[in-house]
Each structure stands twice: as C-alpha cells, then as structure tokens.
Design a protein around this motif. Structure first.
Motif, PDB file in Angstrom:
ATOM      1  N   CYS A 127      10.541  -2.264 -18.798  1.00 48.02           N
ATOM      2  CA  CYS A 127      11.344  -3.004 -19.787  1.00 48.02           C
ATOM      3  C   CYS A 127      10.578  -3.269 -21.074  1.00 48.02           C
ATOM      4  N   GLN A 128       9.247  -3.354 -20.966  1.00 49.94           N
ATOM      5  CA  GLN A 128       8.432  -3.728 -22.115  1.00 49.94           C
ATOM      6  C   GLN A 128       7.914  -2.526 -22.900  1.00 49.94           C
ATOM      7  N   VAL A 129       8.129  -1.309 -22.394  1.00 50.78           N
ATOM      8  CA  VAL A 129       7.566  -0.138 -23.068  1.00 50.78           C
ATOM      9  C   VAL A 129       8.633   0.813 -23.624  1.00 50.78           C
ATOM     10  N   THR A 130       9.900   0.544 -23.353  1.00 53.43           N
ATOM     11  CA  THR A 130      10.953   1.376 -23.937  1.00 53.43           C
ATOM     12  C   THR A 130      11.198   0.942 -25.378  1.00 53.43           C
ATOM     13  N   THR A 131      11.887   1.792 -26.116  1.00 60.19           N
ATOM     14  CA  THR A 131      12.308   1.448 -27.477  1.00 60.19           C
ATOM     15  C   THR A 131      13.820   1.608 -27.566  1.00 60.19           C
ATOM     16  N   PRO A 132      14.552   0.505 -27.670  1.00 59.58           N
ATOM     17  CA  PRO A 132      14.086  -0.886 -27.721  1.00 59.58           C
ATOM     18  C   PRO A 132      13.674  -1.406 -26.337  1.00 59.58           C
ATOM     19  N   THR A 133      12.977  -2.538 -26.322  1.00 55.94           N
ATOM     20  CA  THR A 133      12.645  -3.176 -25.047  1.00 55.94           C
ATOM     21  C   THR A 133      13.932  -3.685 -24.394  1.00 55.94           C
ATOM     22  N   ILE A 134      13.878  -3.860 -23.077  1.00 54.79           N
ATOM     23  CA  ILE A 134      15.112  -4.071 -22.314  1.00 54.79           C
ATOM     24  C   ILE A 134      15.327  -5.537 -21.919  1.00 54.79           C
ATOM     25  N   THR A 135      16.476  -6.053 -22.286  1.00 54.05           N
ATOM     26  CA  THR A 135      16.935  -7.339 -21.766  1.00 54.05           C
ATOM     27  C   THR A 135      17.251  -7.153 -20.285  1.00 54.05           C
ATOM     28  N   THR A 136      16.843  -8.095 -19.456  1.00 59.53           N
ATOM     29  CA  THR A 136      16.982  -7.878 -18.014  1.00 59.53           C
ATOM     30  C   THR A 136      17.071  -9.192 -17.248  1.00 59.53           C
ATOM     31  N   ILE A 137      17.377  -9.081 -15.979  1.00 62.79           N
ATOM     32  CA  ILE A 137      17.349 -10.216 -15.062  1.00 62.79           C
ATOM     33  C   ILE A 137      16.003 -10.205 -14.342  1.00 62.79           C
ATOM     34  N   ASP A 138      15.246 -11.269 -14.468  1.00 63.99           N
ATOM     35  CA  ASP A 138      13.944 -11.360 -13.805  1.00 63.99           C
ATOM     36  C   ASP A 138      14.124 -11.814 -12.360  1.00 63.99           C
ATOM     37  N   THR A 139      13.543 -11.062 -11.425  1.00 60.06           N
ATOM     38  CA  THR A 139      13.609 -11.413 -10.006  1.00 60.06           C
ATOM     39  C   THR A 139      12.189 -11.518  -9.457  1.00 60.06           C
ATOM     40  N   PRO A 140      11.871 -12.564  -8.693  1.00 62.47           N
ATOM     41  CA  PRO A 140      10.517 -12.732  -8.135  1.00 62.47           C
ATOM     42  C   PRO A 140      10.311 -11.841  -6.910  1.00 62.47           C
ATOM     43  N   ILE A 141      10.020 -10.572  -7.135  1.00 65.11           N
ATOM     44  CA  ILE A 141       9.991  -9.580  -6.055  1.00 65.11           C
ATOM     45  C   ILE A 141       8.856  -9.829  -5.061  1.00 65.11           C
ATOM     46  N   ALA A 142       7.642 -10.059  -5.571  1.00 68.07           N
ATOM     47  CA  ALA A 142       6.507 -10.288  -4.674  1.00 68.07           C
ATOM     48  C   ALA A 142       6.741 -11.520  -3.811  1.00 68.07           C
ATOM     49  N   GLU A 143       7.278 -12.569  -4.422  1.00 67.77           N
ATOM     50  CA  GLU A 143       7.573 -13.791  -3.661  1.00 67.77           C
ATOM     51  C   GLU A 143       8.607 -13.519  -2.578  1.00 67.77           C
ATOM     52  N   LEU A 144       9.577 -12.684  -2.891  1.00 61.40           N
ATOM     53  CA  LEU A 144      10.596 -12.315  -1.911  1.00 61.40           C
ATOM     54  C   LEU A 144       9.936 -11.679  -0.683  1.00 61.40           C
ATOM     55  N   GLY A 145       9.033 -10.722  -0.918  1.00 58.84           N
ATOM     56  CA  GLY A 145       8.352 -10.064   0.189  1.00 58.84           C
ATOM     57  C   GLY A 145       7.472 -11.008   0.974  1.00 58.84           C
ATOM     58  N   GLN A 146       6.776 -11.886   0.281  1.00 59.02           N
ATOM     59  CA  GLN A 146       5.894 -12.841   0.948  1.00 59.02           C
ATOM     60  C   GLN A 146       6.681 -13.805   1.829  1.00 59.02           C
ATOM     61  N   GLN A 147       7.795 -14.292   1.305  1.00 60.91           N
ATOM     62  CA  GLN A 147       8.612 -15.221   2.088  1.00 60.91           C
ATOM     63  C   GLN A 147       9.205 -14.540   3.319  1.00 60.91           C
ATOM     64  N   ALA A 148       9.610 -13.290   3.160  1.00 55.81           N
ATOM     65  CA  ALA A 148      10.183 -12.558   4.289  1.00 55.81           C
ATOM     66  C   ALA A 148       9.141 -12.383   5.395  1.00 55.81           C
ATOM     67  N   ALA A 149       7.931 -11.969   5.029  1.00 62.83           N
ATOM     68  CA  ALA A 149       6.872 -11.772   6.015  1.00 62.83           C
ATOM     69  C   ALA A 149       6.484 -13.086   6.677  1.00 62.83           C
ATOM     70  N   ALA A 150       6.378 -14.140   5.869  1.00 62.69           N
ATOM     71  CA  ALA A 150       5.998 -15.451   6.410  1.00 62.69           C
ATOM     72  C   ALA A 150       7.035 -15.955   7.399  1.00 62.69           C
ATOM     73  N   LYS A 151       8.299 -15.779   7.072  1.00 65.23           N
ATOM     74  CA  LYS A 151       9.382 -16.215   7.961  1.00 65.23           C
ATOM     75  C   LYS A 151       9.328 -15.451   9.286  1.00 65.23           C
ATOM     76  N   LEU A 152       9.117 -14.156   9.219  1.00 65.61           N
ATOM     77  CA  LEU A 152       9.058 -13.339  10.431  1.00 65.61           C
ATOM     78  C   LEU A 152       7.868 -13.742  11.305  1.00 65.61           C
ATOM     79  N   ILE A 153       6.701 -13.863  10.688  1.00 65.12           N
ATOM     80  CA  ILE A 153       5.484 -14.193  11.438  1.00 65.12           C
ATOM     81  C   ILE A 153       5.569 -15.589  12.048  1.00 65.12           C
ATOM     82  N   LYS A 154       6.115 -16.524  11.316  1.00 57.66           N
ATOM     83  CA  LYS A 154       6.248 -17.892  11.830  1.00 57.66           C
ATOM     84  C   LYS A 154       7.063 -17.920  13.105  1.00 57.66           C
ATOM     85  N   ASN A 155       8.134 -17.175  13.121  1.00 64.87           N
ATOM     86  CA  ASN A 155       8.989 -17.150  14.309  1.00 64.87           C
ATOM     87  C   ASN A 155       8.361 -16.342  15.445  1.00 64.87           C
ATOM     88  N   LEU A 156       7.602 -15.312  15.099  1.00 65.83           N
ATOM     89  CA  LEU A 156       6.911 -14.551  16.137  1.00 65.83           C
ATOM     90  C   LEU A 156       5.879 -15.417  16.838  1.00 65.83           C
TER      91      LEU A 156
END
Length: 329
Positions: free
Chosen positions: A277-306
């Motif tokens: 998004c930051q290197v195109t011309t023009p730069t891209i308006t977008t929806i920001d999503t916390p992807i790494a946090e999503l993965g971390q929460q998913a793994a933590a939830k699975l491990i906690k229950n295991l």
C-alpha cells in the motif's frame, strides 16, 4: 541406531533403569544415573520423539491451513501463529490447501491419527458438516473465517464494520457508483463484508449494481482482470472497494496504464494494510487489520485449551479494524 537395551547391557542395568534416567525419574541411585548418562553421551543417543509422543499421547504440534503461503496476509498470519507456538514449546505444521477441499480433509486426518494435537483453520474449504465429525479427535479453531453455527472458537475481524467504514468513506468523497470485490463469495466472512457494503449504500439511497460486483479475486493479476472487466461496462463504477491490497494494487496499475487517473477517475480501497500500500503510485487507502495479533491469539487459545485438555466451546472474537486514508481515494 542405538537402542535402550544396548545401553542397559553396557551399563549392566535393566532397561527400566535406563528409561527412568531418560524420563528424569527420581528412584535411581546417583551412581547408576551418572553411569547411564555417561554411556548415553558417548553413544550420542537421542530418544525417539515419536516414542515420547506415544507415551504422552501428545505431539506438541499444531497444524494451520492457509490457501497459499506466498500471499502476504497468510504469511503474516503464519508468523503470528508460529511465534506464539514457539513461545509455548509447540511446533507448527503448515498446510497449503490451494483452495482444495480434499487437501483440507487430508489435514484433518492428521488430527484423527493423533499426528497433531489441534488445528487452526485459516481458511474454510469444506462445508462445516464435513469438518464437524473431526471434533471428537481434538480441538479445531477458526481463524480469519466465520461460521454461524460452528461450535468452536472463532477469531477474526468485524468484517461488516470494516466494509461499512470503507464504503462510507467513498460516499463522503462524493462517489455514488461503488463496486465491490471479494475472494470466495461462499465464505460467510465475505458475506458479512458484503452486508456492510450494502448497508452503507442503502443508508445513502444508493443502488447495489450486480454488474459492479466481482469475485474470485485474490492477486495482483486478478486486479488486472477486474479492471478489464469493469472497463468493458457501459455504466462503470467510479470507486471500488476491493477484498485485499494485492487486488487493489493490480487495479491501480492497470488503470494508470490505461490512462485512468486514480483517484480522479477511479477511487480504490484495499484491505489488510500490507506493505504494498505504501509503495504503489498512488499509495493505497485501506482497512488496517492486526494480522500478527490474530495469529497469536488463535495459537494462544488453542494451546490454552490443549493444556487443560478441555473441550473448546463456541466463542466469537472480532478484532477491531481501522481505515487508513492514503492517496488512492
């Protein structure tokens, strides 16, 4: 390969004694323990991890499915899952489904065969009715996906709100002809996004034109295709809300080559806030999503229950998103 009985023979002790040393059992004399450890070191003996797994009935491994690891979103999702898993002494097996239903079923067989302790579905290729029977073999969690009746934890984003914010922004910019682009139209998460898109239009007395709806768009090349199809229409949209930043970048590139000015002739919004998004011309308006946090929460939830050996129940967690305004709108 060195076996326990060979070590026992060299130390003149029983196999039980060797096993106790390997498993840090307290009821072994210091003299025998040191003797066994010395021989183990000399032989460079490593206990079978598979044997340990069978004894513990646990593999210390989880699996995550994604359509393709070379997509920036899924690579970041895997990174989030893997970092949390490593922190908790778990390994991660990555399964690329390539949007194939049979491949997803092969991964579920790993759970059935006790080769993994639990599964994170980063995409959903099969009907839930086909996946549900595997819950008796171990925990399954939906990540970046949604299902209205799946009795498992679901961690994702507020897709409805994200789309509503994006389209409202385009309307505020004066656009009345707004197109919609998604990847897999049958996905319930994509359907929620579409509902948010439609609500923003209807609240402003704008029509949702079928000709302005595009699907099966995942990549930059798909963005090229979408722009070409859009350009062939007699009545064209002046703005496009896309399903991801790769598609948005493809549309913008094709538009600029065709002499279509962005955002003057065509405004474009992406989704995920990838680096592209930051290197195109023009730069891209977008929806920001916390992807790494999503993965971390998913793994933590699975491990906690295991760790608790507990049955995982339905719980829907929707992480917040935000609109990042750049030059493409």
């Amino acid at each position: 390969m060195t076996k326990i009985d060979e070590i026992a023979k060299m130390c003149n002790v029983s196999k039980t004694t060797v096993s106790r040393v390997l498993n840090h059992h307290p009821y072994v004399s210091e003299e025998k323990r040191n003797q066994v450890l010395k021989v183990i070191k000399e032989l460079d003996y490593t206990p079978s991890s598979l044997a340990r797994q069978l004894r513990a009935n646990k593999s210390q491994t989880m699996a995550i499915s994604v359509p393709a690891i070379d997509h920036p979103f899924f690579s970041q999702l895997i990174k989030g899952v893997s970092s949390k898993a490593l922190e908790k002494d778990y390994k991660v097996l990555i399964f690329q489904t390539f949007y194939n239903v049979a491949t997803e079923m092969e991964m579920l067989d790993l759970l059935k065969n006790k080769e993994v302790d639990g599964i994170i579905l980063g995409a959903l290729e099969n009907e839930w009715s086909s996946i549900k029977p595997f819950l008796k073999y171990g925990p399954i969690l939906l990540c970046n996906e949604y299902h209205d009746s799946a009795a498992v934890p679901i961690i994702g984003y507020d897709e409805f709100d994200a789309a509503y914010k994006a389209v409202s922004h385009l309307i505020e910019r004066g656009h009345k002809k707004i197109g919609f682009c998604c990847d897999t139209p049958s996905s319930q998460a994509q359907q929620l996004r579409k509902e948010g898109f439609i609500k923003a239009l209807l609240e402003n007395d704008l029509q949702c034109e079928e000709d302005w709806m595009f699907d099966h768009a995942f990549s930059i090349q798909d963005g090229f295709r979408v722009f070409t199809e859009m350009s062939s229409l007699a009545d064209k949209p002046t703005a496009m809300f896309t399903g991801n930043d790769q598609v948005a970048a493809g549309i913008i590139k094709k538009a600029m080559v065709a002499g279509c000015r962005v955002p003057d002739d065509l405004a474009v919004i992406g989704y995920d806030n990838q680096f592209i998004c930051q290197v195109t011309t023009p730069t891209i308006t977008t929806i920001d999503t916390p992807i790494a946090e999503l993965g971390q929460q998913a793994a933590a939830k699975l491990i906690k229950n295991l760790g608790k050996n507990a049955e995982m129940k339905r719980e829907v967690v929707r992480l917040p998103t935000k609109l990042i305004v750049r030059e493409s709108t």
